[in-house]
Design a protein around this motif. Structure first.
Motif, mmCIF file in Angstrom:
data_model
loop_
_atom_site.group_PDB
_atom_site.id
_atom_site.type_symbol
_atom_site.label_atom_id
_atom_site.label_comp_id
_atom_site.label_asym_id
_atom_site.label_seq_id
_atom_site.Cartn_x
_atom_site.Cartn_y
_atom_site.Cartn_z
ATOM 1 N N UNK A 34 0.842 -1.205 0.000
ATOM 2 C CA UNK A 34 0.000 0.000 0.000
ATOM 3 C C UNK A 34 0.874 1.250 0.000
ATOM 4 N N UNK A 35 0.681 2.088 -1.020
ATOM 5 C CA UNK A 35 1.508 3.291 -1.150
ATOM 6 C C UNK A 35 1.344 4.240 0.032
ATOM 7 N N UNK A 36 0.203 4.176 0.702
ATOM 8 C CA UNK A 36 -0.027 5.043 1.863
ATOM 9 C C UNK A 36 0.955 4.763 2.991
ATOM 10 N N UNK A 37 1.623 3.612 2.947
ATOM 11 C CA UNK A 37 2.547 3.235 4.016
ATOM 12 C C UNK A 37 4.005 3.351 3.594
ATOM 13 N N UNK A 38 4.276 4.134 2.571
ATOM 14 C CA UNK A 38 5.658 4.275 2.109
ATOM 15 C C UNK A 38 6.557 4.835 3.205
ATOM 16 N N UNK A 39 6.099 5.831 3.940
ATOM 17 C CA UNK A 39 6.902 6.394 5.023
ATOM 18 C C UNK A 39 7.102 5.381 6.147
ATOM 19 N N UNK A 40 6.085 4.548 6.391
ATOM 20 C CA UNK A 40 6.221 3.518 7.418
ATOM 21 C C UNK A 40 7.289 2.498 7.030
ATOM 22 N N UNK A 41 7.405 2.229 5.736
ATOM 23 C CA UNK A 41 8.447 1.312 5.275
ATOM 24 C C UNK A 41 9.827 1.882 5.597
#
Length: 461
Positions: A34-41
């Motif tokens: 999910x692109x919304x979690x890029x920062x979480x990655x």
């Protein structure tokens, strides 16, 4: 006091602190799909890099790829000793459907000595065990018995799309004597297993298109092809009533099981009745002439994973659907080439395509199978370490699933891969209420520590 006793004392003393630290890791919603979690990655990668540095691992880096970053680190001061490359992944699956979780997926909770959270078993909990094993050895000995390298990626749950290119570009940096992966499971509760093979994967989507739009079934039914019926005919053509795959040439390159393997699987005394009760079916189904373990570990499959098209809402809508589709995956075994299998699937669909529709095929994840002889010294050493901690014989098994990068490691780095997992099939990885049995977390730490001592004694150099 033996080395194993020292490990036991260390992990017992630090258990609460280790679990609190693992909870920090599990709270990061590192969903790679999910692109919304890029920062979480990126947050998860940063967390790992910091922990590696704190352990004393050197040359730690967060290496960017065309997708999510790879975390790397090394410690190479065990002169003359083998080098172990630890692999794992910090990304996790999406959590849907959220309403089926008993507790929040990214708020770790312990119930009945099980740690519930997304990633607890697959694979954050097991990656974390690698870190704590190194911590324990440094604390007990002031050094490590082997050289170590870490390669922890963030795209395993989406097929490791960018990792092969990274590995290919960094072969010298990743050079080692073996690769150690904890992303598999035990054979059964209390029954450890070394996994020496994994099935490969080839996935496609079939899209069927008939009329330019849905049609009234009364006005056009019987005179215009129904896309769902056309799709159903194609899907039915893939297997016979016994589950044998009917695609021309599908079995041509399948490597047969050895008599030794078949006997080893038979000796496990697999309980098929218990499996039926566990999954809620009255009968098992599979290719004739093979046991359940042989079917799921060492034979290829073709499964329809999803079908879509037409009206599926409440009530009925009398339409003749113009579009329909299906998603299909094949689990492959050694010597089957994923590209060849996809080509054969295409030819089969074209051969069985009904009149009145157009059919297109899209390709998805692909990867070859992997296998290492289970009498290899690094595999047998893993079995000895399991047995010392679990105090029962180790099973040597294949896994029915796929870890896409394992075959790439085998081909590019030409190293034996040791799959030492501590999860259980019942732990709901990829599903709501994923959890990790803390009994296996505790024992697994001791197994891993003992194994590194074992590896140090092997003549691998």
């Amino acid at each position: 006091m033996s080395q194993l006793q020292k490990l036991d004392a260390y992990f017992a003393e630090h258990r609460d602190a280790h679990l609190a630290e693992l909870n920090e890791f599990l709270r990061i919603p590192s969903i790679s799909a999910l692109s919304a979690h890029k920062e979480d990655m990126q947050t998860a990668a940063n967390w790992l890099a910091t922990k590696l540095k704190n352990l004393g691992i050197e040359n730690v880096s967060i290496d960017q790829t065309a997708g999510h970053p790879v975390v790397y680190g090394e410690w190479l001061h065990a002169e003359g000793a083998p080098t172990v490359l630890f692999y794992g992944h910090y990304d996790v699956q999406p959590v849907d459907p959220l309403e089926l979780w008993e507790t929040a997926p990214f708020e770790p909770t312990i119930r009945d000595n099980k740690l519930f959270a997304r990633g607890a078993s697959d694979d954050k909990g097991q990656v974390f065990m690698h870190l704590k094993t190194i911590e324990a050895l440094f604390a007990l000995d002031g050094t490590l018995p082997v050289n170590v390298k870490f390669l922890i990626e963030g795209e395993e749950e989406i097929g490791s799309a960018h990792l092969p290119a990274y590995v290919d570009a960094n072969k010298e940096k990743l050079a080692a004597d073996l690769i150690l992966i904890s992303d598999t499971g035990l054979y059964a509760p209390g029954k450890p297993a070394v996994c020496y093979g994994l099935r490969g994967l080839a996935g496609i989507q079939i899209d069927v298109r008939g009329a330019k739009g849905d049609l009234h079934s009364g006005l056009y039914g019987g005179g215009v092809q129904n896309a769902i019926h056309a799709l159903a005919n194609i899907l039915a053509s893939f297997r016979d009533e016994h589950g044998t795959i009917q695609v021309d040439g599908f079995y041509d390159n399948v490597r047969p099981l050895s008599d030794e393997e078949r006997q080893a699987y038979k000796d496990l005394n697999f309980d098929e009745q218990a499996l039926k009760e566990e999954v809620g079916v009255t009968e098992l189904f599979g290719e004739a002439g093979y046991s359940y373990l042989e079917q799921t570990w060492a034979r290829p499959t073709l499964e329809v994973n999803g079908v879509f098209g037409g009206f599926s809402g409440e009530g009925i809508k009398t339409v003749l659907p113009a579009e329909a589709g299906a998603k299909i995956t094949c689990r492959l075994v050694p010597d089957q080439d994923p590209d060849e299998i996809v080509a054969k699937l295409r030819a089969h669909v074209e051969k069985h395509k009904p009149v009145g529709v157009d059919v297109t095929i899209s390709e998805f994840d692909k990867g070859p199978a992997y296998i290492t002889p289970f009498d290899h010294p690094v595999i047998q050493a893993a079995g000895r370490s399991y047995e010392r901690v679990y105090e029962v014989p180790t099973a040597y098994i294949r896994g029915g699933g796929s870890i896409p990068i394992v075959a790439a490691f085998d081909q590019m780095l030409q190293l034996p891969v040791v799959l030492m997992g501590f999860g259980l099939n019942s732990e709901n990885f990829h599903a709501p209420n994923e959890h990790f049995h803390l009994e296996n977390f505790d024992k697994g730490l001791r197994v891993l520590g003992d194994y590194l001592y074992e590896v140090a004694s092997l003549p691998l150099k």
